[in-house]
Design a protein around this motif. Structure first.
Motif, PDB file in Angstrom:
ATOM      1  N   UNK A 150      -5.370  -0.515   6.911  1.00 18.38           N
ATOM      2  CA  UNK A 150      -5.141  -0.476   4.804  1.00 18.38           C
ATOM      3  C   UNK A 150      -4.450  -2.015   5.089  1.00 18.38           C
ATOM      4  N   UNK A 151      -5.051  -2.805   3.712  1.00 18.59           N
ATOM      5  CA  UNK A 151      -4.613  -3.646   3.657  1.00 18.59           C
ATOM      6  C   UNK A 151      -3.402  -3.472   2.375  1.00 18.59           C
ATOM      7  N   UNK A 182      -1.852  -1.037  10.067  1.00 22.85           N
ATOM      8  CA  UNK A 182      -2.351   0.848  11.043  1.00 22.85           C
ATOM      9  C   UNK A 182      -1.407   1.486  10.430  1.00 22.85           C
ATOM     10  N   UNK A 183      -1.596   2.684  10.849  1.00 20.64           N
ATOM     11  CA  UNK A 183       0.308   3.776  10.252  1.00 20.64           C
ATOM     12  C   UNK A 183       0.648   3.270  11.254  1.00 20.64           C
ATOM     13  N   UNK A 184       1.118   3.156  12.040  1.00 20.49           N
ATOM     14  CA  UNK A 184       1.744   2.440  13.088  1.00 20.49           C
ATOM     15  C   UNK A 184       2.707   1.403  13.039  1.00 20.49           C
ATOM     16  N   UNK A 185       2.041   0.571  11.710  1.00 17.74           N
ATOM     17  CA  UNK A 185       3.321  -0.561  11.531  1.00 17.74           C
ATOM     18  C   UNK A 185       2.301  -1.814  11.304  1.00 17.74           C
ATOM     19  N   UNK A 208       5.373  -2.449   1.449  1.00 18.07           N
ATOM     20  CA  UNK A 208       3.675  -2.580   1.712  1.00 18.07           C
ATOM     21  C   UNK A 208       3.576  -1.209   2.777  1.00 18.07           C
ATOM     22  N   UNK A 209       3.972  -0.677   3.488  1.00 19.33           N
ATOM     23  CA  UNK A 209       3.627   0.530   4.656  1.00 19.33           C
ATOM     24  C   UNK A 209       3.016   1.592   4.128  1.00 19.33           C
ATOM     25  N   UNK A 517       0.260  -2.562  18.326  1.00 16.02           N
ATOM     26  CA  UNK A 517       0.185  -1.905  17.451  1.00 16.02           C
ATOM     27  C   UNK A 517       1.307  -2.690  16.303  1.00 16.02           C
ATOM     28  N   UNK A 518       2.209  -3.165  16.309  1.00 15.74           N
ATOM     29  CA  UNK A 518       3.070  -3.335  15.548  1.00 15.74           C
ATOM     30  C   UNK A 518       4.084  -3.746  15.433  1.00 15.74           C
ATOM     31  N   UNK A 519       5.187  -3.869  14.599  1.00 13.55           N
ATOM     32  CA  UNK A 519       6.213  -4.953  15.069  1.00 13.55           C
ATOM     33  C   UNK A 519       7.282  -4.116  14.027  1.00 13.55           C
TER      34      UNK A 519
END
Length: 705
Positions: A150-151, A182-185, A208-209, A517-519
């Motif tokens: 998502x953005x 993503x949903x993860x980060x 934003x998350x 995946x994300x930070x």
């Protein structure tokens, strides 16, 4: 006839609707996404399965804007959309960067995503719609994808974080960033700011998350309704046990040569090890090109393993630096004799030759887009990456990388360049990358800032940029190390490329790409803090070379003067059919521009040219002053006197009795047509007529001697 399915999600003040089943049904996946009056058609297709496995994802993103979307016809000679505009390339990169890591290399097929803007209300920004629509199109397709993403755009306006701001709100924003994840980060952040703090940036990303999660949930819901069965990923299982002895022999040699100082020396040393190993195991490898390629892959895997292990276990990098050390920096300004401003910024093995050129209003860059009316920019930065900068041959061209890096550097400096009202020059900075080993876009920021100051551009504050990296290990990144001022290898083999530019007081540009995946917020906070310390160090080094802008612009730059006149005087300066202003330009050699508010901007080739034009303009708007002596030109000779022009368009009568103390029988005995003579304004009568005296002017001049 159509089996249309829809899902929607609330973003900001509007609702983003994903629809499929009506348009472009032959594509692997297609989405019609709309938000208020703006709409995107996003499609994705893939090619045939490759005959050989690939070690990269053959993905292309072609975002494009149709002028009809905003009820416009393209400008120019060809009335159709042509090659991609810079904005379209930049949005394509915004879509590509967070999506590419989520495709499996083993899938191997060529993938093309085409988001097309088909409707624009010129209020809501279509790029955010396009990113989400592209992800949704892949999600419902048969192409394997570890998404969705998502953005959302976040703007800080008057202390409030606005989700999905309009064009108008963005123009007023102190912070403007696009956040994808993503949903993860979070996996990507890009944007600009006006010297905001690290805390403000972290809050914007945090805001934003939840929206990104909602966008991902909507796409997952649509996939459950209409998603196609995914194509298989064909894993080619090959017996690689024969590589065991080669790995055992190569590991200690690669571990030694991976820490040779100097990029070229290190690469040469590793290539030599590879050649020796291939020669040693020639019988095992044989003439099989696949086996030779697998040995090459083995060496890359060894470098990846050794570099990351050294950093995580010992905090030592390939060039011997500690994790937060900045490479040696040297700065030089004014090295190009005829340019308006120049600087050579060298950081380790990365070097930017930055050149500033000052131009006039006619040099402004015009943008003809679907976003609104034609707009103009008086500041631009262009980034060039010639092949010799990395010791290679190749074509000199401007690709997507050059446009993306240049845009980031321009954003970094835009915040500190004075507005047109205070500095009426058009400013162009060009960064020529002379050498590259990581972070050339941030070197462009530093070199560009120094060249601006060398050119005498009165910037608010100096700006510097730094690229950060990340190495992680374990579940939930139990071990991680943040790297300052990364090398090319650390970018390639690491988990993050995180660029931050700003002044000593805050951030002006920000770009983050995550390969994992994300930070976590903890990692991001540490990276921002470490980046700030590095940025301040670089600013300190730059300040020792040039701390403030030059007091004057270059002698080779155009000279610009600005004066303000009453709006009712504009017509007099322009004259009938532009006759007067053309005459001023011809006499002075300067270019004159007049705004509707009466601001007159004069662009002279030199000081004399600009000053001459200024005096001519002032003489037009100047009101005649009784008692003042003017140098006039005889325009007409009559029996009773002569009409003499004392100011452009302003004539007065010098009566025959005012030509001399003694009687004059014929005006022509004293004056001739076209003669330049001093005259004194002795009266402005009730009808506004000017009465002049030649003899009084002569006597006054003689009295002053």
């Amino acid at each position: 006839m159509f089996d249309v399915k829809k899902v929607s999600v609330k973003i900001g003040d509007g609702e983003l609707v994903f629809e499929t089943g009506k348009i472009a049904k032959q594509a692997n996946g297609s989405i019609y996404a709309s938000y208020e009056g703006s709409a995107i058609i996003a499609t994705v297709c893939c090619g045939a399965a490759p005959s050989e496995p690939l070690d990269y994802v053959p993905l292309s993103v072609e975002y494009n804007e149709k002028y009809y979307a905003a009820g416009k016809i393209p400008g120019g000679f060809l009335k159709r959309e042509a090659r991609p505009k810079d904005k379209e390339i930049l949005v394509s990169r915004l879509i590509d960067r967070p999506m590419r890591p989520l495709f499996d290399k083993a899938f191997g097929r060529e993938i093309q995503i085409v988001p097309t803007v088909v409707s624009s209300d010129q209020a809501n920004q279509p790029d955010i719609i396009a990113i989400n629509a592209a992800s949704a199109a892949v999600m419902i397709s048969d192409i394997p994808f570890a998404g969705p993403i998502g953005a959302v755009r976040i703007a800080l306006v008057d202390g409030d974080y606005i989700i999905n701001p309009t064009f108008q709100q963005t123009a007023q924003a102190q912070l403007d960033i696009v956040v994808s994840g993503t949903r993860d980060g979070i996996t990507m952040v890009e944007g600009g700011a006006k010297e905001v703090s690290e805390e403000v940036m972290l809050k914007a990303i945090a805001a934003a998350q939840p929206v990104i999660t909602a966008l991902c949930d909507a796409q997952i819901e649509l996939q459950k309704i209409v998603g196609k069965e995914k194509l298989p990923i064909i894993q080619i299982n090959r017996d690689l046990s024969w590589l065991g002895p080669i790995r055992a022999a190569a590991y200690p040699l690669v571990a030694e040569k991976s820490f040779v100082k100097g990029k070229s020396n290190r690469y040469d040393a590793l290539d030599a090890v590879k050649s020796d190993i291939k020669a040693q195991f020639a019988e095992v490898i044989g003439e099989d090109s696949k086996r030779s390629g697998e040995v090459d892959s083995l060496f890359e895997d060894l470098e990846y393993e050794i570099l990351r292990k050294s950093i995580l276990d010992n905090g030592v990098r390939t060039d011997g630096r500690k994790v937060d050390d900045i490479r040696p920096i040297t700065c030089e300004v004014g090295l190009l004799p005829m340019t308006h401003g120049s600087a050579l910024f060298t950081r380790g093995e990365t070097q930017s030759l930055a050149v500033t050129t000052l131009g006039t209003a006619s040099d402004e860059q015009m943008f003809d887009t679907i976003d609104g009316e034609k707009s103009f920019s008086s500041f631009m930065l262009h980034y060039n990456f010639p092949p010799y900068s990395v010791g290679e041959t190749g074509r000199l061209s401007t690709g997507r990388r050059e446009i993306g890096h240049g845009h980031l550097a321009q954003r970094a400096l835009q915040a500190i360049v004075p507005p047109k009202e205070k500095f009426p020059y058009t400013v162009r900075v060009v960064s020529e990358i002379m050498e590259s080993n990581g972070s050339s876009s941030m070197a462009s920021v530093c070199g560009g800032c120094l060249s601006l100051m060398d050119a005498g551009v009165p910037i608010k504050k100096p700006v510097a940029g730094i690229a950060m990296g990340l190495i992680t290990e374990g579940e939930d990144y139990a071990r991680y190390v943040v790297l300052s001022d990364i090398l090319g290898e650390e970018d390639h083999l690491g988990d993050m490329d995180f660029k931050v530019a700003g002044t000593e007081d805050g951030i002006t540009a920000f770009q983050m790409d995550i390969k994992i995946a994300g930070v976590t917020p903890e990692i991001m906070s540490k990276a921002l803090d470490q980046a700030k310390r590095g940025r301040l160090h670089i600013l300190d080094v730059m300040g020792k070379t040039l701390k403030t802008p030059r007091a004057e612009v270059s002698e080779y730059a155009p000279k610009i003067l600005t004066i303000k006149v009453d709006e009712d005087k504009i017509g007099a300066i322009i004259g009938t059919g532009g006759k007067t202003i053309k005459s001023i330009a011809l006499q002075s050699g300067a270019e004159i521009n007049i705004d509707d508010d009466g601001t007159v901007t004069i662009y002279g080739r030199n000081s004399k040219s600009a000053q001459t034009a200024k005096e001519l303009v002032q003489s037009i708007v100047e009101e005649p002053e009784v008692g003042r002596i003017y140098q006039g030109t005889v325009k007409r000779i009559m029996d009773f006197g002569a009409f003499i022009e004392i100011l452009p368009g302003k004539e007065g009568l010098c009566h025959i009795s005012k030509l001399a103390k003694t009687r004059v029988n014929n005006v022509g005995d004293v004056l001739s047509l076209g003669q330049s003579v001093p005259v004194k304004l002795i009266e402005v009568d009730r009808m506004g007529r000017l009465n002049l005296s030649y003899i009084d002017a002569i006597e006054d001049k003689d009295a002053k001697k």
